[in-house]
Design a protein around this motif. Structure first.
Motif, PDB file in Angstrom:
ATOM      1  N   GLN A   3       0.822  -1.205   0.000  1.00 20.92           N
ATOM      2  CA  GLN A   3       0.000   0.000   0.000  1.00 20.92           C
ATOM      3  C   GLN A   3       0.857   1.256   0.000  1.00 20.92           C
ATOM      4  N   ILE A  59       2.108   1.662  -3.613  1.00 22.54           N
ATOM      5  CA  ILE A  59       1.037   2.098  -4.512  1.00 22.54           C
ATOM      6  C   ILE A  59       0.707   3.565  -4.271  1.00 22.54           C
ATOM      7  N   GLU A  64       1.293   6.447  -7.001  1.00 25.44           N
ATOM      8  CA  GLU A  64       0.152   7.203  -7.543  1.00 25.44           C
ATOM      9  C   GLU A  64       0.371   8.707  -7.411  1.00 25.44           C
ATOM     10  N   ASP A  95       2.827  -7.840  -7.798  1.00 26.47           N
ATOM     11  CA  ASP A  95       1.547  -7.141  -7.714  1.00 26.47           C
ATOM     12  C   ASP A  95       1.729  -5.639  -7.905  1.00 26.47           C
ATOM     13  N   PHE A  96       2.807  -5.086  -7.350  1.00 24.24           N
ATOM     14  CA  PHE A  96       3.052  -3.654  -7.540  1.00 24.24           C
ATOM     15  C   PHE A  96       3.320  -3.333  -9.011  1.00 24.24           C
ATOM     16  N   ARG A 142       2.428  -5.003 -11.642  1.00 23.10           N
ATOM     17  CA  ARG A 142       1.173  -5.173 -12.401  1.00 23.10           C
ATOM     18  C   ARG A 142       0.287  -3.946 -12.240  1.00 23.10           C
ATOM     19  N   HIS A 143       0.233  -3.395 -11.035  1.00 24.19           N
ATOM     20  CA  HIS A 143      -0.554  -2.190 -10.792  1.00 24.19           C
ATOM     21  C   HIS A 143      -0.065  -1.046 -11.678  1.00 24.19           C
ATOM     22  N   GLN A 192      -0.967  -1.569 -15.379  1.00 25.22           N
ATOM     23  CA  GLN A 192      -2.383  -1.383 -15.670  1.00 25.22           C
ATOM     24  C   GLN A 192      -2.756   0.085 -15.875  1.00 25.22           C
ATOM     25  N   LYS A 193      -1.891   1.007 -15.437  1.00 26.92           N
ATOM     26  CA  LYS A 193      -2.192   2.430 -15.626  1.00 26.92           C
ATOM     27  C   LYS A 193      -2.255   2.780 -17.106  1.00 26.92           C
TER      28      LYS A 193
END
Length: 290
Positions: free
Chosen positions: A223, A226, A230, A259-260, A262-263, A266-267
């Protein structure tokens, strides 16, 4: 040594220029791994060479971590920069060749991962020169990027790096955009791709048996990454990762990193690039004003 403590900006570099990223991207991501292996444990503490359990933290790089990280980069079709001490390249030559063969960039990370010390100039310069020699001997490469071992630098070392052919550094923590270092002798300084300390996995996933520092779990770290990404993305900056196979190549942290990443993917509007590519883009942006 006399220290100049007069009030002044301690980094005399000019402000970062306005930046536009390729392909209409709003921000950039720089995936950087520090392939320290055992040097993280012996470079600044040579006595650890006889402490096999201590150095086994770093030994994880060659036994498991590097291969797992290469698998992850292949799975996500990403290219990264692997800052590699010369000692690591010589000690784990075949594995380091796999990094190169997979199309990733090799960066300079000293020879034995010694922290640069301004009071020991010759020793600091020798670390750079031996690092070049080892990387050329083991891998046949002469890097153009540098990340400071133990994250330290000083003006004379920056000048020595530039004279040795280094084009960019990724060590300083004072911006969210690339900038060019000032040079006391008027020569062209290095491009800096700055680091956000929040993206250094060592802070969250590595400690020592004698240290009270805790290890942080997945939910806290993912978190944080992310949220910080962001915000950097919204500001149009570069998110620079300082990752270590002996940390992020561990089982849970491998999935956390996946997972990070991939996040970020996806942007859809993030330019994910190596340090060499980011430095080259900076030079292109800078050229019209030169």
């Amino acid at each position: 040594m006399t220290y100049d403590l007069s009030p002044r900006p301690l980094n005399p570099a000019a402000p970062a220029p306005a930046m536009t990223w390729p392909n209409g991207a709003r921000s950039a991501l720089f995936i950087g791994f520090d392939v320290d292996a055992e040097t993280a444990w012996i470079g600044n503490t040579p006595a650890n060479v006889d402490r096999m359990v201590t150095t086994s933290h770093g030994g994880y790089d060659a036994r498991v971590g590097i291969a797992k990280i290469l698998d992850l980069m292949d799975e996500l079709a990403l290219k990264a920069t692997f800052f590699t001490p010369g000692w690591t390249a010589l000690a784990h030559r075949d594995l380091c060749k796999r990094i190169l063969d997979a199309g990733h960039e090799i960066g300079h990370h000293g020879y034995l991962h010694k922290m640069p010390d301004r009071t020991k100039l010759e020793e600091a310069f020798e670390e750079i020169d031996r690092g070049f020699e080892a990387l050329e001997a083991a891998l046949g490469v002469r890097p153009v990027g540098y990340r400071a071992p133990s994250g330290e630098n000083f003006p004379e070392l920056l000048a020595h790096l530039a004279k040795s052919g280094i084009r960019y550094s990724s060590s300083f923590r004072d911006d969210i955009l690339p900038y060019r270092h000032a040079s006391a002798d008027g020569a062209k300084g290095l491009v800096e791709i700055p680091v956000n300390f929040a993206f250094d996995d060592w802070n969250f996933g590595m400690t020592a048996r004698t240290s009270p520092r805790p290890i942080f779990g997945r939910d806290a770290v993912l978190q944080l990454w992310i949220d910080e990404f962001e915000a950097t993305h919204a500001w149009g900056g570069v998110t620079t990762l300082v990752l270590h196979p002996q940390v992020s190549g561990r089982p849970m942290r491998w999935f956390l990193l996946r997972d990070f990443l991939r996040h970020v993917q996806q942007k859809g509007d993030v330019w994910i690039a190596t340090g060499r590519d980011i430095a080259q883009h900076f030079e292109t942006i800078e050229r019209p004003a030169a």
